[in-house]
Scaffold this motif. Structure first.
Motif, PDB file in Angstrom:
ATOM      1  N   ALA A   1       0.829  -1.208   0.000  1.00 50.83           N
ATOM      2  CA  ALA A   1       0.000   0.000   0.000  1.00 50.83           C
ATOM      3  C   ALA A   1       0.862   1.256   0.000  1.00 50.83           C
ATOM      4  O   ALA A   1       0.582   2.218  -0.722  1.00 50.83           O
ATOM      5  CB  ALA A   1      -0.937   0.001   1.205  1.00 50.83           C
ATOM      6  N   LEU A   2       1.913   1.254   0.796  1.00 52.16           N
ATOM      7  CA  LEU A   2       2.787   2.429   0.860  1.00 52.16           C
ATOM      8  C   LEU A   2       3.610   2.596  -0.413  1.00 52.16           C
ATOM      9  O   LEU A   2       4.031   3.702  -0.745  1.00 52.16           O
ATOM     10  CB  LEU A   2       3.712   2.329   2.070  1.00 52.16           C
ATOM     11  CG  LEU A   2       3.016   2.453   3.428  1.00 52.16           C
ATOM     12  CD1 LEU A   2       3.991   2.131   4.554  1.00 52.16           C
ATOM     13  CD2 LEU A   2       2.420   3.835   3.600  1.00 52.16           C
TER      14      LEU A   2
ATOM     15  N   CYS B   1      -4.849   3.918   0.920  1.00 50.97           N
ATOM     16  CA  CYS B   1      -3.584   3.594   1.576  1.00 50.97           C
ATOM     17  C   CYS B   1      -3.786   3.402   3.081  1.00 50.97           C
ATOM     18  O   CYS B   1      -3.281   2.440   3.668  1.00 50.97           O
ATOM     19  CB  CYS B   1      -2.556   4.691   1.312  1.00 50.97           C
ATOM     20  SG  CYS B   1      -0.927   4.362   1.991  1.00 50.97           S
TER      21      CYS B   1
ATOM     22  N   LEU C   1       0.191   2.991  -3.619  1.00 50.04           N
ATOM     23  CA  LEU C   1      -0.942   3.905  -3.462  1.00 50.04           C
ATOM     24  C   LEU C   1      -0.438   5.282  -3.063  1.00 50.04           C
ATOM     25  O   LEU C   1       0.602   5.415  -2.415  1.00 50.04           O
ATOM     26  CB  LEU C   1      -1.913   3.373  -2.407  1.00 50.04           C
ATOM     27  CG  LEU C   1      -2.600   2.055  -2.750  1.00 50.04           C
ATOM     28  CD1 LEU C   1      -3.438   1.569  -1.574  1.00 50.04           C
ATOM     29  CD2 LEU C   1      -3.473   2.195  -3.982  1.00 50.04           C
TER      30      LEU C   1
ATOM     31  N   PRO D   1       0.353   8.502  -1.045  1.00 51.28           N
ATOM     32  CA  PRO D   1       0.441   8.706   0.406  1.00 51.28           C
ATOM     33  C   PRO D   1      -0.713   9.557   0.926  1.00 51.28           C
ATOM     34  O   PRO D   1      -1.104  10.541   0.305  1.00 51.28           O
ATOM     35  CB  PRO D   1       1.766   9.431   0.595  1.00 51.28           C
ATOM     36  CG  PRO D   1       2.457   9.432  -0.709  1.00 51.28           C
ATOM     37  CD  PRO D   1       1.481   9.035  -1.764  1.00 51.28           C
TER      38      PRO D   1
ATOM     39  N   TRP E   1      -5.624   0.058   3.717  1.00 54.52           N
ATOM     40  CA  TRP E   1      -4.758  -1.108   3.563  1.00 54.52           C
ATOM     41  C   TRP E   1      -3.786  -1.235   4.740  1.00 54.52           C
ATOM     42  O   TRP E   1      -3.523  -2.332   5.217  1.00 54.52           O
ATOM     43  CB  TRP E   1      -3.989  -1.030   2.258  1.00 54.52           C
ATOM     44  CG  TRP E   1      -4.787  -1.565   1.109  1.00 54.52           C
ATOM     45  CD1 TRP E   1      -5.665  -0.872   0.334  1.00 54.52           C
ATOM     46  CD2 TRP E   1      -4.802  -2.907   0.634  1.00 54.52           C
ATOM     47  NE1 TRP E   1      -6.218  -1.711  -0.596  1.00 54.52           N
ATOM     48  CE2 TRP E   1      -5.711  -2.959  -0.438  1.00 54.52           C
ATOM     49  CE3 TRP E   1      -4.135  -4.068   1.010  1.00 54.52           C
ATOM     50  CZ2 TRP E   1      -5.962  -4.122  -1.133  1.00 54.52           C
ATOM     51  CZ3 TRP E   1      -4.390  -5.221   0.312  1.00 54.52           C
ATOM     52  CH2 TRP E   1      -5.294  -5.256  -0.746  1.00 54.52           C
ATOM     53  N   CYS E   2      -3.251  -0.128   5.200  1.00 58.44           N
ATOM     54  CA  CYS E   2      -2.336  -0.165   6.354  1.00 58.44           C
ATOM     55  C   CYS E   2      -3.069  -0.599   7.616  1.00 58.44           C
ATOM     56  O   CYS E   2      -2.561  -1.414   8.393  1.00 58.44           O
ATOM     57  CB  CYS E   2      -1.679   1.191   6.556  1.00 58.44           C
ATOM     58  SG  CYS E   2      -0.490   1.610   5.267  1.00 58.44           S
TER      59      CYS E   2
END
Length: 84
Positions: free
Chosen positions: A34-35, A45, A38, A40, A48-49
């Motif tokens: 994700a990082l 993002c 996607l 920031p 997902w994190c």
């Protein structure tokens, strides 16, 4: 066979350990991807994190009881105080 009781169903403790390790590894990959791919600060993002974090914490909570069940089956009762 190694068995752990979960809500009345018999689930092998070794299977719980395998699932927790595999899911834990995938949970660490989710935020990394994700990082990387996607933008920031975007909602995707962040989602997902957060999903990766929640999944990893679930695996940590699954690992401890499964490991205790495996140790309970493998280590004889009279040796438990000397082993751990």
């Amino acid at each position: 066979a190694l068995q752990a009781t979960m809500q009345g169903n018999q689930v092998p403790a070794v299977v719980l350990l395998q699932v927790s390790v595999v899911l834990g590894a995938l949970a660490l990959v989710m935020p990394a991807l994700a990082l990387t791919y996607l933008p920031p600060g975007s909602a995707d993002c962040t989602a997902w994190c957060l999903g990766g974090f929640v999944t990893f914490e679930f695996c940590c909570g699954l690992y401890a009881p499964a490991m205790s069940a495996v140790k309970g089956e493998l280590v004889p009762e009279k040796l438990r105080s000397t082993v751990y």
